[in-house]
Enzyme design. Structure first.
Site, mmCIF file in Angstrom:
data_model
loop_
_atom_site.group_PDB
_atom_site.id
_atom_site.type_symbol
_atom_site.label_atom_id
_atom_site.label_comp_id
_atom_site.label_asym_id
_atom_site.label_seq_id
_atom_site.Cartn_x
_atom_site.Cartn_y
_atom_site.Cartn_z
ATOM 1 N N ARG A 84 0.861 -1.189 0.000
ATOM 2 C CA ARG A 84 0.000 0.000 0.000
ATOM 3 C C ARG A 84 0.897 1.239 0.000
ATOM 4 N NH1 ARG A 84 -4.236 -0.417 4.571
ATOM 5 N NH2 ARG A 84 -5.136 -1.964 3.188
ATOM 6 N N ARG A 153 -2.726 6.205 10.089
ATOM 7 C CA ARG A 153 -2.640 5.943 8.637
ATOM 8 C C ARG A 153 -2.677 7.254 7.853
ATOM 9 N NH1 ARG A 153 -4.602 0.696 7.833
ATOM 10 N NH2 ARG A 153 -3.935 -0.608 9.559
ATOM 11 N N LYS A 220 -4.994 0.101 14.606
ATOM 12 C CA LYS A 220 -4.888 1.134 13.568
ATOM 13 C C LYS A 220 -5.598 2.404 14.007
ATOM 14 C CE LYS A 220 -6.972 -1.616 10.586
ATOM 15 N NZ LYS A 220 -7.784 -2.230 9.501
ATOM 16 N N LYS A 222 -7.084 6.308 12.356
ATOM 17 C CA LYS A 222 -7.366 6.979 11.076
ATOM 18 C C LYS A 222 -7.900 8.394 11.277
ATOM 19 C CE LYS A 222 -8.235 2.641 8.744
ATOM 20 N NZ LYS A 222 -9.180 1.828 7.955
ATOM 21 N N CYS A 442 -14.897 -3.052 -1.920
ATOM 22 C CA CYS A 442 -13.562 -3.346 -1.398
ATOM 23 C C CYS A 442 -12.913 -4.421 -2.265
ATOM 24 C CB CYS A 442 -13.652 -3.826 0.039
ATOM 25 S SG CYS A 442 -14.264 -5.512 0.163
ATOM 26 N N CYS A 448 -7.742 -10.812 -0.628
ATOM 27 C CA CYS A 448 -7.947 -10.505 0.782
ATOM 28 C C CYS A 448 -8.196 -11.782 1.583
ATOM 29 C CB CYS A 448 -9.121 -9.539 0.958
ATOM 30 S SG CYS A 448 -9.375 -9.210 2.705
ATOM 31 N N CYS A 487 -16.620 -8.808 3.524
ATOM 32 C CA CYS A 487 -16.732 -9.261 4.922
ATOM 33 C C CYS A 487 -17.119 -8.050 5.772
ATOM 34 C CB CYS A 487 -15.412 -9.888 5.384
ATOM 35 S SG CYS A 487 -14.210 -8.708 6.022
ATOM 36 N N CYS A 491 -14.151 -2.242 4.822
ATOM 37 C CA CYS A 491 -13.162 -1.453 4.074
ATOM 38 C C CYS A 491 -13.789 -0.537 3.017
ATOM 39 C CB CYS A 491 -12.143 -2.367 3.426
ATOM 40 S SG CYS A 491 -11.272 -3.381 4.631
HETATM 41 FE FE1 SRM Z 1 -9.334 -2.400 5.283
HETATM 42 C C1 SRM Z 1 -8.140 -5.157 6.817
HETATM 43 C C2 SRM Z 1 -8.210 -3.495 2.340
HETATM 44 C C3 SRM Z 1 -9.942 0.640 3.965
HETATM 45 C C4 SRM Z 1 -11.335 -1.650 7.952
HETATM 46 N N1 SRM Z 1 -8.280 -4.014 4.701
HETATM 47 C C5 SRM Z 1 -7.842 -5.019 5.504
HETATM 48 C C6 SRM Z 1 -6.921 -5.978 4.738
HETATM 49 C C7 SRM Z 1 -5.518 -5.513 4.917
HETATM 50 C C8 SRM Z 1 -7.097 -7.467 5.048
HETATM 51 C C9 SRM Z 1 -6.221 -8.093 6.091
HETATM 52 O O1 SRM Z 1 -6.114 -7.590 7.216
HETATM 53 O O2 SRM Z 1 -5.678 -9.157 5.793
HETATM 54 C C10 SRM Z 1 -7.434 -5.714 3.296
HETATM 55 C C11 SRM Z 1 -6.451 -5.992 2.171
HETATM 56 C C12 SRM Z 1 -7.179 -6.478 0.955
HETATM 57 C C13 SRM Z 1 -6.347 -6.566 -0.254
HETATM 58 O O3 SRM Z 1 -6.199 -7.690 -0.812
HETATM 59 O O4 SRM Z 1 -5.869 -5.550 -0.733
HETATM 60 C C14 SRM Z 1 -7.985 -4.321 3.424
HETATM 61 N N2 SRM Z 1 -8.998 -1.553 3.522
HETATM 62 C C15 SRM Z 1 -8.618 -2.200 2.393
HETATM 63 C C16 SRM Z 1 -8.730 -1.300 1.180
HETATM 64 C C17 SRM Z 1 -7.654 -1.557 0.135
HETATM 65 C C18 SRM Z 1 -10.138 -1.480 0.592
HETATM 66 C C19 SRM Z 1 -10.360 -0.914 -0.786
HETATM 67 O O5 SRM Z 1 -10.823 -1.709 -1.602
HETATM 68 O O6 SRM Z 1 -10.116 0.265 -1.015
HETATM 69 C C20 SRM Z 1 -8.679 0.080 1.859
HETATM 70 C C21 SRM Z 1 -7.281 0.594 2.023
HETATM 71 C C22 SRM Z 1 -7.285 1.969 2.610
HETATM 72 C C23 SRM Z 1 -5.939 2.617 2.702
HETATM 73 O O7 SRM Z 1 -5.443 3.079 1.692
HETATM 74 O O8 SRM Z 1 -5.406 2.694 3.816
HETATM 75 C C24 SRM Z 1 -9.242 -0.265 3.224
HETATM 76 N N3 SRM Z 1 -10.369 -0.746 5.891
HETATM 77 C C25 SRM Z 1 -10.593 0.360 5.146
HETATM 78 C C26 SRM Z 1 -11.633 1.149 5.723
HETATM 79 C C27 SRM Z 1 -12.235 2.425 5.146
HETATM 80 C C28 SRM Z 1 -11.609 3.666 5.678
HETATM 81 O O9 SRM Z 1 -10.621 3.609 6.417
HETATM 82 O O10 SRM Z 1 -12.139 4.720 5.370
HETATM 83 C C29 SRM Z 1 -12.039 0.486 6.874
HETATM 84 C C30 SRM Z 1 -13.206 0.907 7.803
HETATM 85 C C31 SRM Z 1 -12.866 2.045 8.681
HETATM 86 C C32 SRM Z 1 -12.251 1.558 9.950
HETATM 87 O O11 SRM Z 1 -11.029 1.414 9.997
HETATM 88 O O12 SRM Z 1 -12.990 1.259 10.880
HETATM 89 C C33 SRM Z 1 -11.234 -0.706 6.964
HETATM 90 N N4 SRM Z 1 -9.635 -3.219 7.104
HETATM 91 C C34 SRM Z 1 -10.552 -2.806 8.029
HETATM 92 C C35 SRM Z 1 -10.592 -3.753 9.104
HETATM 93 C C36 SRM Z 1 -11.506 -3.677 10.346
HETATM 94 C C37 SRM Z 1 -10.909 -2.850 11.419
HETATM 95 C C38 SRM Z 1 -11.732 -2.904 12.678
HETATM 96 O O13 SRM Z 1 -11.822 -1.896 13.354
HETATM 97 O O14 SRM Z 1 -12.268 -3.963 13.010
HETATM 98 C C39 SRM Z 1 -9.666 -4.774 8.784
HETATM 99 C C40 SRM Z 1 -9.334 -6.022 9.606
HETATM 100 C C41 SRM Z 1 -8.481 -5.719 10.786
HETATM 101 O O15 SRM Z 1 -7.915 -4.649 10.952
HETATM 102 O O16 SRM Z 1 -8.381 -6.651 11.614
HETATM 103 C C42 SRM Z 1 -9.092 -4.415 7.516
HETATM 104 FE FE1 SF4 Z 2 -11.097 -7.786 2.840
HETATM 105 FE FE2 SF4 Z 2 -13.237 -7.557 4.340
HETATM 106 FE FE3 SF4 Z 2 -11.703 -5.438 3.884
HETATM 107 FE FE4 SF4 Z 2 -13.170 -6.388 1.963
HETATM 108 S S1 SF4 Z 2 -13.957 -5.538 3.868
HETATM 109 S S2 SF4 Z 2 -10.999 -5.826 1.782
HETATM 110 S S3 SF4 Z 2 -13.154 -8.548 2.338
HETATM 111 S S4 SF4 Z 2 -11.099 -7.211 5.008
#
Ligand code: SRM
Ligand code: SF4
Length: 582
Positions: A84, A153, A220, A222, A442, A448, A487, A491
């Site tokens: 990233r 982040r 994390k 944000k 996402c 993922c 899921c 994201c």
């Molecule tokens: Fe996310 C985990 C992709 C924005 C909440 N996110 C992941 C992981 C790294 C999966 C993993 O842990 O193994 C995903 C990688 C997938 C892949 O193959 O690329 C992933 N998140 C993404 C992205 C790429 C989605 C997208 O399609 O754009 C976004 C990257 C943002 C960036 O540039 O930094 C992305 N993730 C978000 C957002 C939206 C936001 O921040 O505005 C959220 C919800 C907001 C929040 O943080 O509450 C988000 N991602 C999560 C979570 C749940 C966190 C939680 O509080 O429970 C996880 C899982 C975790 O952290 O355990 C996660």
């Molecule tokens: Fe992966 Fe779930 Fe985030 Fe989608 S919402 S990128 S399935 S961790």
């Protein structure tokens, strides 16, 4: 008064989660990453190191579709790395964009993913190429440090400082917050650049982390900054949301919102998405300091014994907003002022050309699922490369909704951009419906590791089917915010979709309805674990009624509440309450 959880004078207590022990022992995020990279016998790095590489902006993954085949052939999974790339404020030069394009095509899987937080992502980088890929990213004067991991982040903001004076000031402050909260560790450049100091490594400091300590954050963190009336960064989904307040055409300060987040787990009602709560106003000159102090409260009080309870939103709900505000003001040495009235009209992006205050042109393009790639009939990757090569000093800007802005285009080059895009049938020239223009999906499968269902690869098809229903009742051009994730982690910020789909299993989704069009209200579960046929059958009558019965200007999400399909949800703690129809 609650006691801080973090005591850096003592070793990590036994009851703290394993990641806490890994961070502590990591020597400022080094672990054994180097050794792992040098091990030719496996395409993986060790389990513990996978926790640390996240802080460096890279995740170990494997192609989930090849797992069975590889297992049958007694091969280890086909490991690869997602990287990233952090783009503070979302802006990069055309030259940097061309570097991203080149890296994607030579070292990754030939695509670029634009994320929901204004980053580039590469997928499919094999371990033998990982160091080279990181080096090339750093040499392009971008980086991936703190793009993932238990740190602050990328700070999101509108990527066009030339929209107004206030936009320019907000952009500056967003970059300043991002810079201020970047970890200091020298491990990043040591591992990926062999410690070389070059023009491209300006952030090499020393191994002291005055803000993070060697324990870093519990989870994390944000931050996003929005400029009303546009909530184009979904301010309420962030640990800190700053809402810009202008006075006489200049930035005066920010309303401060705290404790937002989307992630939850199916079947675990103690986890829930939460909207950040507005707690007061801070003068612009104190904004960076206040973000630091908010983050340190979470550092010290955030839960370190259960990662599912470790986000700041739970710290806020555990101790209460009143306690938090008092603790914050104590740390700041000044008080929050009274919240200044503001209104958000919408979230998402506004597309098309806009003339900047500098007289140059800015074009926001819809990028479906944020994926830049060449497909038959729509060679977007080629088109954007041609724009970068042919448009002089134009630059590339990432929005918080997986979209792209081509910026700083001179009047002379505007037509060149238009001609290139038209010739390749990409962007606003593709005739998009109101639903599609407001969609986010996402990544989900196949990369993922947490995905339970498709999202990015499936939402376009699903939208085509919903478009047909919308078209029948005359809603084709109506803007409805629609979001899908594979899921419940959230994201794609699905709980802020007027229509939200959250993966439950292969081909099965929970259907949520009723979020606010401006991202100010959560949605609510309407139907659980349903497949495409049932989703369409459920949505058809609602769209029909909306077309017939909506009041003037009434948004789809608001209608689903007024018509009684779901109850309004303004508080995270109420998210799982009053689910009457599932
Ligand atoms: Fe996310 C985990 C992709 C924005 C909440 N996110 C992941 C992981 C790294 C999966 C993993 O842990 O193994 C995903 C990688 C997938 C892949 O193959 O690329 C992933 N998140 C993404 C992205 C790429 C989605 C997208 O399609 O754009 C976004 C990257 C943002 C960036 O540039 O930094 C992305 N993730 C978000 C957002 C939206 C936001 O921040 O505005 C959220 C919800 C907001 C929040 O943080 O509450 C988000 N991602 C999560 C979570 C749940 C966190 C939680 O509080 O429970 C996880 C899982 C975790 O952290 O355990 C996660
Ligand atoms: Fe992966 Fe779930 Fe985030 Fe989608 S919402 S990128 S399935 S961790």
């Amino acid at each position: 008064m609650p006691k801080p959880v973090l005591d850096i004078s003592k070793p990590v207590p036994e009851d703290h989660v394993h990641v806490e022990h890994i961070k502590e022992a990591s020597r400022f995020l080094r672990g054994t990453i180097e050794e792992g990279l040098n091990d030719p016998l496996t395409g993986a790095v060790s389990d513990d190191d996978t926790q640390l590489t996240k802080f460096h902006g890279t995740y170990m993954q494997d192609d989930r579709e090849l797992r069975n085949e590889r297992r049958k052939s007694k091969l280890e999974p086909l490991y690869s790395f997602m990287i990233r790339v952090r783009v503070p404020g979302g802006i990069c030069t055309a030259k940097q964009y061309l570097e991203m394009d080149r890296i994607a095509n030579t070292l990754a899987n030939g695509t670029i993913k634009l994320t929901t937080r204004q980053a580039f992502q590469f997928h499919g980088v094999l371990k033998p190429n990982l160091r080279q890929t990181m080096r090339e990213i750093i040499e392009s004067s971008l980086d991936s440090i703190a793009a993932c991991g238990d740190v602050n982040r990328n700070v999101m903001c509108n990527p066009n400082p030339y929209q107004s004076k206030v936009h320019e000031e907000v952009y500056g402050i967003s970059c300043a917050i991002s810079e201020h909260l970047t970890p200091n560790t020298t491990a990043y450049y040591e591992i990926w650049m062999n410690g070389e100091k070059t023009e491209a490594t300006p952030k090499v400091k020393e191994d002291v982390e005055p803000l993070y300590t060697h324990r870093y954050l519990p989870r994390k963190f944000k931050i996003a900054v929005a400029i009303p009336p546009y909530n184009d960064v979904d301010i309420h989904a962030n640990d800190i949301g700053l809402i810009a307040i202008e006075k006489n055409g200049k930035l005066a300060g920010f309303n401060v919102a705290v404790g937002g987040g989307m992630g939850m787990s199916h079947g675990e009602p103690e986890t829930y998405p939460r909207l950040a709560s507005v707690i007061g106003y801070v003068d612009a000159k104190n904004a960076v300091d206040m973000c630091e102090k908010i983050m340190t409260v979470q550092r010290d009080y955030g839960c370190r014994t259960n990662r599912k309870h470790a986000r700041f939103k739970y710290t806020i709900d555990d101790y209460g907003l009143e306690w938090f505000t008092e603790e914050l003001e104590k740390r700041c040495g000044y008080k929050l002022k009274k919240t200044v009235p503001y209104t958000f009209e919408r979230n998402g992006d506004t597309y098309g050309w806009l003339k900047g205050t500098n007289g140059k042109w800015f074009l926001t393009l819809f990028i479906e699922g944020g994926r830049i790639k060449d497909v038959k009939g729509h060679p977007m990757m080629t088109a954007l490369r041609e724009v970068a090569e042919n448009c002089g000093n134009a630059d590339f800007r990432l929005t918080g909704n997986q979209n792209l802005m081509i910026g700083n285009v001179t009047a002379a080059k505007k037509k060149v951009v238009e001609d290139i895009l038209k010739a390749h049938k990409v962007g606003e020239y593709a005739g998009l419906s109101g639903l599609r223009r407001n969609s986010i999906a996402c990544v989900a499968l196949p990369t993922c590791g947490l995905a339970m269902a498709e999202a990015e690869r499936y939402l376009p098809t699903m939208i085509t089917k919903i478009e047909a229903l919308a078209e029948e009742v005359g809603l084709r051009d109506d803007e409805i915010v629609i979001r899908m994730t594979g899921c419940p982690n959230g994201c794609g910020r699905p709980y802020l979709g007027e229509i939200g789909f959250v993966g439950k299993g292969p081909g099965k989704y929970n259907l949520y309805l009723g979020a606010g069009f401006a991202g100010e209200r959560l949605n609510k579960l309407y139907r659980e674990n349903i497949g495409e046929e049932q989703i369409l059958a459920e949505l058809k009558p609602i769209l029909e009624r909306y077309a017939k019965e909506r009041k003037d200007g009434e948004r789809f999400g608001d209608f689903t509440i007024r018509a009684g399909y779901v109850q309004a949800t303004n508080e995270g703690k109420d998210f799982h309450e009053n689910v009457t129809h599932s």
